[in-house]
Design an enzyme around this catalytic site. Structure first.
Site, PDB file in Angstrom:
ATOM      1  N   LEU A  35       0.968  -1.263   0.011  1.00  0.00           N
ATOM      2  CA  LEU A  35       0.010   0.087  -0.043  1.00  0.00           C
ATOM      3  C   LEU A  35       0.981   1.195   0.146  1.00  0.00           C
ATOM      4  O   LEU A  35       0.862   1.949   1.006  1.00  0.00           O
ATOM      5  CB  LEU A  35      -1.074  -0.077   1.308  1.00  0.00           C
ATOM      6  CG  LEU A  35      -2.004  -1.119   1.355  1.00  0.00           C
ATOM      7  CD1 LEU A  35      -2.877  -0.844   2.394  1.00  0.00           C
ATOM      8  CD2 LEU A  35      -2.736  -1.343  -0.006  1.00  0.00           C
TER       9      LEU A  35
ATOM     10  N   HIS B  46     -11.902  10.581  -1.782  1.00  0.00           N
ATOM     11  CA  HIS B  46     -12.250   9.470  -2.636  1.00  0.00           C
ATOM     12  C   HIS B  46     -13.477   9.908  -3.780  1.00  0.00           C
ATOM     13  O   HIS B  46     -13.877   8.806  -4.270  1.00  0.00           O
ATOM     14  CB  HIS B  46     -13.014   8.293  -1.975  1.00  0.00           C
ATOM     15  CG  HIS B  46     -11.833   7.622  -0.744  1.00  0.00           C
ATOM     16  ND1 HIS B  46     -11.656   8.478   0.481  1.00  0.00           N
ATOM     17  CD2 HIS B  46     -10.912   6.852  -0.964  1.00  0.00           C
ATOM     18  CE1 HIS B  46     -10.483   7.394   1.121  1.00  0.00           C
ATOM     19  NE2 HIS B  46     -10.349   6.743   0.481  1.00  0.00           N
TER      20      HIS B  46
ATOM     21  N   GLU C  52       1.296   4.259  -2.940  1.00  0.00           N
ATOM     22  CA  GLU C  52       1.175   4.660  -4.423  1.00  0.00           C
ATOM     23  C   GLU C  52       2.353   5.041  -4.924  1.00  0.00           C
ATOM     24  O   GLU C  52       2.757   4.973  -6.146  1.00  0.00           O
ATOM     25  CB  GLU C  52      -0.020   5.783  -4.329  1.00  0.00           C
ATOM     26  CG  GLU C  52      -1.433   5.096  -4.166  1.00  0.00           C
ATOM     27  CD  GLU C  52      -1.855   4.864  -2.627  1.00  0.00           C
ATOM     28  OE1 GLU C  52      -0.876   5.516  -1.982  1.00  0.00           O
ATOM     29  OE2 GLU C  52      -2.545   4.007  -2.299  1.00  0.00           O
TER      30      GLU C  52
ATOM     31  N   ILE D 205      -3.662   9.758  -6.680  1.00  0.00           N
ATOM     32  CA  ILE D 205      -2.512  10.348  -7.713  1.00  0.00           C
ATOM     33  C   ILE D 205      -1.628  11.498  -6.787  1.00  0.00           C
ATOM     34  O   ILE D 205      -0.588  11.697  -7.075  1.00  0.00           O
ATOM     35  CB  ILE D 205      -3.235  10.929  -8.845  1.00  0.00           C
ATOM     36  CG1 ILE D 205      -1.958  10.947  -9.692  1.00  0.00           C
ATOM     37  CG2 ILE D 205      -4.005  12.163  -8.735  1.00  0.00           C
ATOM     38  CD1 ILE D 205      -2.376  11.469 -11.110  1.00  0.00           C
TER      39      ILE D 205
ATOM     40  N   ASP E  36      -8.032   9.725  -6.800  1.00  0.00           N
ATOM     41  CA  ASP E  36      -7.713  10.601  -5.802  1.00  0.00           C
ATOM     42  C   ASP E  36      -5.999  10.578  -5.331  1.00  0.00           C
ATOM     43  O   ASP E  36      -5.413  11.286  -4.707  1.00  0.00           O
ATOM     44  CB  ASP E  36      -8.504  10.699  -4.569  1.00  0.00           C
ATOM     45  CG  ASP E  36      -9.899  10.856  -4.907  1.00  0.00           C
ATOM     46  OD1 ASP E  36     -10.593  11.942  -4.543  1.00  0.00           O
ATOM     47  OD2 ASP E  36     -10.698   9.883  -5.645  1.00  0.00           O
TER      48      ASP E  36
END
Lengths: 321, 431
Positions: free
Chosen positions: A56, A127, A58, A85, A83
């Site tokens: 987890l 989100h 990103e 990103i 989101d």
């Protein structure tokens, strides 16, 4: 012909491209299970080497994507929520977008950053966004916002084959949409808008799920306002020519976008219209966007994101009613 | 239906007007085209006619000074509209259906789309017109001024131009800018048995000039005196100055510049020519502000006249006069004069020297409310008697029109005498 759902059209596109080119692989959080279904079934076909579950982080996932792309692969990075990103921002905006320029065009970063975007389910501020304007503002990235299953499939295939990093934000509210998909292969080139409905009174440029609201609004306004609905489909590159041509015909335009209003997608499109079609405008270019507010959760969401009545009203106002 | 009455823009530099008189009282019924009110602009009084029939609602009172476009009243066609207009409002034009839709669905309707609420009025002088309508008007040769806009805030939109284009009698074109004559769209109409080739509406700057000239002759008692001046010395002086100034990059001195200087100095000695008759008083001005007529070409290709003013011309050097005259002329020709640059004149010079020698004797019309105007014409070689023999000399005809209400013949004679003295022998300007 077969009928596919939105998510299914996306996963089919990825599967076709993975079968076609063994440099294509998928990486992301829980892409093997795929809570948003867009990569569902891929691991069974291509194995865990090409459909990789990642920790987890990103930033790490996006970093691996950029590195693999620079090494000659064509990764499809699933950010889960678009989101996220923002967590991966350095890799996406600084690295993926700019490597090609930094290395004098010698090293490209062909990859796709996909994420589920938009509101409609009250998922709250972290989100429910469509970070479209932020992507548009960073040169080097392409941006795809498919509004239906047919487009989603054709655009995903084009995104994977593109030699640039492409952000592919698909909308939660489009998930249940079903559409006839041809059996034969097709690709929708990036940078080609589609007139989803022809009209004469007002041009409505709508993005992502808003295209569907605009089409419904146009239907309800039938006999009163003849709306021409344009879906740019990709915001980078933007097919401004199709928009300008329509504005020159209708002389009125409203831009409907789900990203927040300030410095947003609509502002950019409006400015380009003013620069190129000022003498054809019979009314100010108008826009309907999410309010300048974090996207509120649950029952409050509809006060922030445009809803059908506002879309109808915005089109009427733009038409001069 | 409520129709707005507003201050029309009648001249290029007109910015404001004062309400001089309401010809009807609040609540009176007025007929279409009836003169409803009189406004005073910088130069002239104008009657504003009712664009439509109805009951008058007065918003601005006598003496109020307002910018072009400001609403001064309304004409209400019905009792209901009258009540509405009295409250100062005009019904919003937004679609009732749009509102209903939102209410019925029970959905929240945040005002996400920018909307102009009330067609309050076009404050300021800019015409509210969409870019498309402006382009269409230009292409079709329609003057959008005076068209009543049907868009938000009274904005003129495409359909208004289309309607104006279709309407041959162009009733919609007259609107509240009442002094305008309706634009005949095709021409060729027969008037008094004669066929017209072209119809030029009397409006804008042409209308201002027209009213102004008419006013001058209707209020003053003009007398024109014709004289001739030997220009030998002025020509020599001008050549001498220019040969010295030009290498330094200075402006080229023109005859007009020298006339402005000589006239200013002559006016100082004959102050009554530098005056105005206002009411029962002749006001003799302290300042000598000399206006000079400039012929300009309008957008429609027609010529018009503006009179920029060189303020305190008596205190300026020839070089300063020349610099200012050139700047004002350039800006007059490009339509960039400020209103105060055409205001405040106390005397005017009109130099027709460029028209050629056939334009000889003239009787200029006094620029009200001034007391006199000087016309200078083309310099021509003529036989002249000098020291008892006939020689060829460059002679300039001059014409002075003065207002006999203000003065009798002696002061103009004196003025011409001084002027002749200074031009025949420019050294006299030093005295």
């Amino acid at each position: 012909m077969k009928e596919l759902m939105y998510w299914n059209a996306i996963s089919e596109a990825i599967a076709e491209e993975m079968a076609r080119d063994d440099k294509v692989f998928v990486i992301g959080e829980n892409v093997q299970e795929s809570p948003f279904l867009a990569t569902k079934g891929l691991v069974q076909k291509f194995g865990s080497d090409r459909v990789m579950d990642a920790p987890l982080s990103e930033l790490a996932i996006a970093g691996a994507t950029v590195g693999a792309a620079m090494a000659g692969y064509r990764p499809v990075c699933d950010l889960t929520f678009a989101d996220f990103i923002y967590c991966a921002a350095d890799e996406v905006l600084m690295k993926a977008a700019q490597q090609y320029f930094i290395h004098n065009g010698e090293v490209g970063v062909p990859c796709v950053f996909m994420g589920v975007a938009g509101g409609g389910f009250g998922n709250g501020p972290e989100h429910s966004r469509i970070p479209a304007a932020m992507v548009m503002h960073n040169p080097g990235l392409k941006l795809v916002l498919p509004s239906n299953p047919y487009d989603a499939k054709g655009l995903m295939k084009a995104a994977i084959r593109d030699n640039n990093p492409v952000c592919f934000f698909f909308h939660k509210k489009c998930m249940p949409m079903k559409q006839e998909i041809p059996d034969e292969e097709y690709i929708i080139p990036l940078g080609k808008a589609e007139i989803k409905r022809a009209g004469t009174d007002v041009t409505v440029v709508a993005t992502s799920y808003m295209v569907n609201l605009a089409l419904e609004a146009a239907k309800q306004l039938e006999g009163k306002v003849s709306s021409e609905i344009i879906d740019p489909r990709t915001l980078v590159p933007l097919d401004i020519d199709t928009i300008i041509e329509s504005v020159k015909k209708t002389n009125r335009v409203v831009i409907i976008d789900e990203d927040t209003e300030c410095c947003g997608v609509a502002a950019e499109i409006a400015q380009q219209i003013i620069e190129r079609a000022f003498d054809y405008l019979d009314a100010p270019v108008s826009r309907l966007c999410a309010a300048n507010s974090p996207i509120a959760g649950a029952a409050m969401e509809k006060y922030v994101i445009p809803q059908l009545p506002q879309v109808i009203k915005a089109i009427e106002t733009a038409a001069g009613l | 239906m409520i129709t707005k009455l507003f201050i029309p823009k009648l001249g290029m530099t007109m910015e404001k007007a004062t309400i001089a008189e309401w010809r009807y009282r609040h609540g009176d019924r007025v007929e279409k085209d009836a003169p409803v009110l009189v406004i005073d602009t910088e130069k002239v009084a104008n009657e504003i006619e009712a664009p439509t029939a109805g009951r008058l609602v007065i918003v601005a009172s006598v003496g109020e000074e307002l910018p072009c476009g400001a609403v001064v009243g309304y004409i209400a066609e019905t009792e209901e509209a009258f009540a509405q207009a009295e409250k100062g409002g005009v019904p919003a034009t937004q679609s009732a259906d749009a509102v209903t839709t939102a209410i019925e669905t029970g959905e929240p309707t945040p005002p996400l789309v920018a909307r102009e609420e009330l067609p309050e009025c076009a404050l300021g002088e800019r015409l509210k017109i969409s870019p498309l309508a402006r382009r269409l008007a230009k292409e079709q040769g329609i003057d959008p001024k005076g068209i009543t806009g049907s868009g938000p805030g009274g904005r003129i939109v495409r359909k208004d131009i289309e309607a104006a284009g279709k309407d041959a009698t162009a009733n919609t074109v007259t609107a509240a800018a009442a002094p305008m004559v309706p634009v005949a769209s095709s021409g060729h109409a027969a008037v008094g048995g004669k066929r017209t080739k072209e119809v030029v509406p009397l409006k804008g700057i042409r209308k201002v000039i027209s009213d102004h000239m008419q006013l001058s002759h209707s209020v003053s008692a003009p007398v024109s005196v014709i004289s001739e001046i030997d220009m030998t010395e002025v020509i020599a002086l001008r050549e001498r100055i220019n040969s010295k100034v030009a290498p330094l990059g200075g402006p080229s001195i023109t005859f007009t510049d020298i006339f402005v200087m000589a006239a200013a100095k002559s006016l100082k000695r004959t102050p009554i020519l530098n005056s105005s008759l206002i009411g029962n008083e002749i006001l003799i001005w302290e300042e000598v502000n000399i206006g000079f007529a400039v012929s300009i070409q309008m957008e429609d290709g027609k010529n018009a006249l503006v009179v920029p003013v060189i303020h305190n011309a008596d205190r300026l050097s020839l070089l300063e006069i020349s610099t200012r005259r050139k700047d004002l002329t350039d800006r007059a020709r490009t339509g960039r004069l400020a209103i105060d640059e055409t205001a405040g004149g106390t005397f005017t010079i009109t130099n027709t020297g460029t028209f050629g020698p056939w334009w000889h004797v003239q009787t200029p019309i006094i620029n009200q409310p001034e007391a006199a105007i000087l016309g200078t014409a083309s310099i021509v070689d003529r036989p002249a008697v000098v020291d008892g023999s006939i020689v060829i000399r460059p002679i300039m005809p001059v014409s002075l029109t003065f207002d006999h209400r203000i003065m009798d013949g002696a002061p103009p004679a004196q003025f011409l005498n001084y002027l002749n003295e200074m031009l025949a022998d420019p050294q006299m300007m030093l005295v």
